[in-house]
Design an enzyme around this catalytic site. Sequence first.
Site, PDB file in Angstrom:
ATOM      1  N   PHE A   1       0.784  -1.107   0.049  1.00 18.59           N
ATOM      2  CA  PHE A   1       0.062   0.047  -0.139  1.00 18.59           C
ATOM      3  C   PHE A   1       0.815   1.305   0.056  1.00 18.59           C
ATOM      4  O   PHE A   1       0.750   2.040  -0.870  1.00 18.59           O
ATOM      5  CB  PHE A   1      -0.934  -0.269   1.430  1.00 18.59           C
ATOM      6  CG  PHE A   1      -1.590   1.229   1.520  1.00 18.59           C
ATOM      7  CD1 PHE A   1      -1.984   2.319   0.772  1.00 18.59           C
ATOM      8  CD2 PHE A   1      -1.313   1.516   3.033  1.00 18.59           C
ATOM      9  CE1 PHE A   1      -2.522   3.315   1.214  1.00 18.59           C
ATOM     10  CE2 PHE A   1      -1.888   2.775   3.526  1.00 18.59           C
ATOM     11  CZ  PHE A   1      -2.364   3.676   2.620  1.00 18.59           C
TER      12      PHE A   1
ATOM     13  N   ASP B   1       9.569  -7.292  -3.402  1.00 18.55           N
ATOM     14  CA  ASP B   1       8.370  -7.529  -2.688  1.00 18.55           C
ATOM     15  C   ASP B   1       8.086  -8.943  -2.966  1.00 18.55           C
ATOM     16  O   ASP B   1       8.206  -9.491  -4.204  1.00 18.55           O
ATOM     17  CB  ASP B   1       7.289  -6.720  -3.234  1.00 18.55           C
ATOM     18  CG  ASP B   1       6.113  -6.585  -2.162  1.00 18.55           C
ATOM     19  OD1 ASP B   1       5.936  -5.551  -1.756  1.00 18.55           O
ATOM     20  OD2 ASP B   1       5.701  -7.684  -1.891  1.00 18.55           O
TER      21      ASP B   1
ATOM     22  N   GLY C   1       1.677  -7.137  -0.870  1.00 18.65           N
ATOM     23  CA  GLY C   1       1.635  -6.429  -1.863  1.00 18.65           C
ATOM     24  C   GLY C   1       1.152  -7.069  -3.322  1.00 18.65           C
ATOM     25  O   GLY C   1       0.788  -8.342  -3.272  1.00 18.65           O
TER      26      GLY C   1
ATOM     27  N   TYR D   1       3.275  -6.758  17.997  1.00 20.81           N
ATOM     28  CA  TYR D   1       3.875  -5.992  16.728  1.00 20.81           C
ATOM     29  C   TYR D   1       4.716  -4.742  17.183  1.00 20.81           C
ATOM     30  O   TYR D   1       5.630  -4.266  16.637  1.00 20.81           O
ATOM     31  CB  TYR D   1       2.687  -5.761  15.999  1.00 20.81           C
ATOM     32  CG  TYR D   1       2.911  -4.563  14.944  1.00 20.81           C
ATOM     33  CD1 TYR D   1       3.480  -5.004  13.718  1.00 20.81           C
ATOM     34  CD2 TYR D   1       2.267  -3.373  14.968  1.00 20.81           C
ATOM     35  CE1 TYR D   1       3.674  -4.215  12.936  1.00 20.81           C
ATOM     36  CE2 TYR D   1       2.380  -2.517  13.851  1.00 20.81           C
ATOM     37  CZ  TYR D   1       3.213  -2.939  12.705  1.00 20.81           C
ATOM     38  OH  TYR D   1       3.389  -2.133  11.802  1.00 20.81           O
TER      39      TYR D   1
ATOM     40  N   LYS E   1       8.634  -4.113  16.433  1.00 26.73           N
ATOM     41  CA  LYS E   1       8.949  -2.947  15.713  1.00 26.73           C
ATOM     42  C   LYS E   1       9.904  -1.790  16.451  1.00 26.73           C
ATOM     43  O   LYS E   1      10.895  -1.315  16.077  1.00 26.73           O
ATOM     44  CB  LYS E   1       7.693  -1.636  15.198  1.00 26.73           C
ATOM     45  CG  LYS E   1       6.914  -2.494  14.128  1.00 26.73           C
ATOM     46  CD  LYS E   1       7.774  -2.279  12.959  1.00 26.73           C
ATOM     47  CE  LYS E   1       7.165  -2.511  11.625  1.00 26.73           C
ATOM     48  NZ  LYS E   1       7.653  -2.097  10.395  1.00 26.73           N
TER      49      LYS E   1
END
Length: 326
Positions: free
Chosen positions: A11, A31, A36, A149, A153
């Site tokens: 995106f 990718d 994607g 998550y 990160k």
Amino acid sequence: MKILVTGGAGFIGSHLVEQLLKQNHSVITIDDLSNGKKSFLYTVMDHPNHQFIQGSVLETDILKQAIKGCDVVFHLAAVLGVKNTVENPLKVIEGNIDGTRSVLEAAYLNKTKVIFTSTSEVYGKNDNLPFHEDSLRVLGPTTTSRWCYATAKALDEHMCFAYAQKGLPVIVVRYFNAYGPRATSTQYGGVVPKFITAALQGKPITVYGSGEQTRCFTYVEDTVLGTMGCLNPNVKNQVFNIGINEEISINKLAQQIKLISGSQSSIVHIPYEKALGKGYEDTVHRVPDIIKASELLSFQPKISLEDGLKKTISWYKRQMKEQEGD
Ligand code: UDP
């Protein structure tokens, strides 16, 4: 410049690749197409300055080959989405940590500046608004996968700065609720695509909890603008919030999407537990302080939520028409 974009068919990645090519950079997109889509790159697939490689950042040989001679790598490849975080924590942890480690190592060997895309999720439950880059991170217990998550990160960010200490130039950008064309709900799980899809299909728009929680929804063009600011060669080894500071409740978002799309959908409320399982804790408010990004990256978001939603809803309408025509 010669630039590698990981997750470039996703995106945000696909919008970034388009903008980089418009600014005459030479771009390699890597990718694995797990989220994607090649179709997201339809405007640039045959561009003479663009090369697309289908592969994962975990395939180190492919990555090392792709990064050769690149001045900058934008690392967007990630495993994200609330649903993934709750239902598939191992995939989230492995995908984000191993992937970022692999990119940092390849970049280090090649002396390529890394722009790592992180998330406003890392601030967690901190209720001291707005968040500035060195605000505290307040996360829940590790027994709740909901926090994996944000934790992955944040560890990625630590890895970036560990490599910076070894001499690699890095920048971390923390995105605040990006939305826009190509943010499809299956891919990302975000509230904006879900509400728009429901509104256009005349199905109920489901708000979780009271709906009084707020977010700052940032149109993808602005997200990309802030990200591109990191190309400034004088900026390195910093973290930046990238978002708009226009705050809206999820109730108001639902109403606005319904209004703009001219939908007859009902707006219904469901408890978090029913939507996301037992023990899910939502972030109540999330607002960025963007003074640092405005000063060092000249970042100024330009698209209001109303305008961004109009553009996004038009895109969804076109997509639906095309699908009907297939
Ligand atoms: N949300 C909602 N209905 C949905 C999906 C999400 O009410 O169908 C809420 C969610 O609980 C959160 C906000 O919308 O308060 C934004 O959710 P999203 O998953 O887009 O991003 P988050 O900011 O939570 O990472």
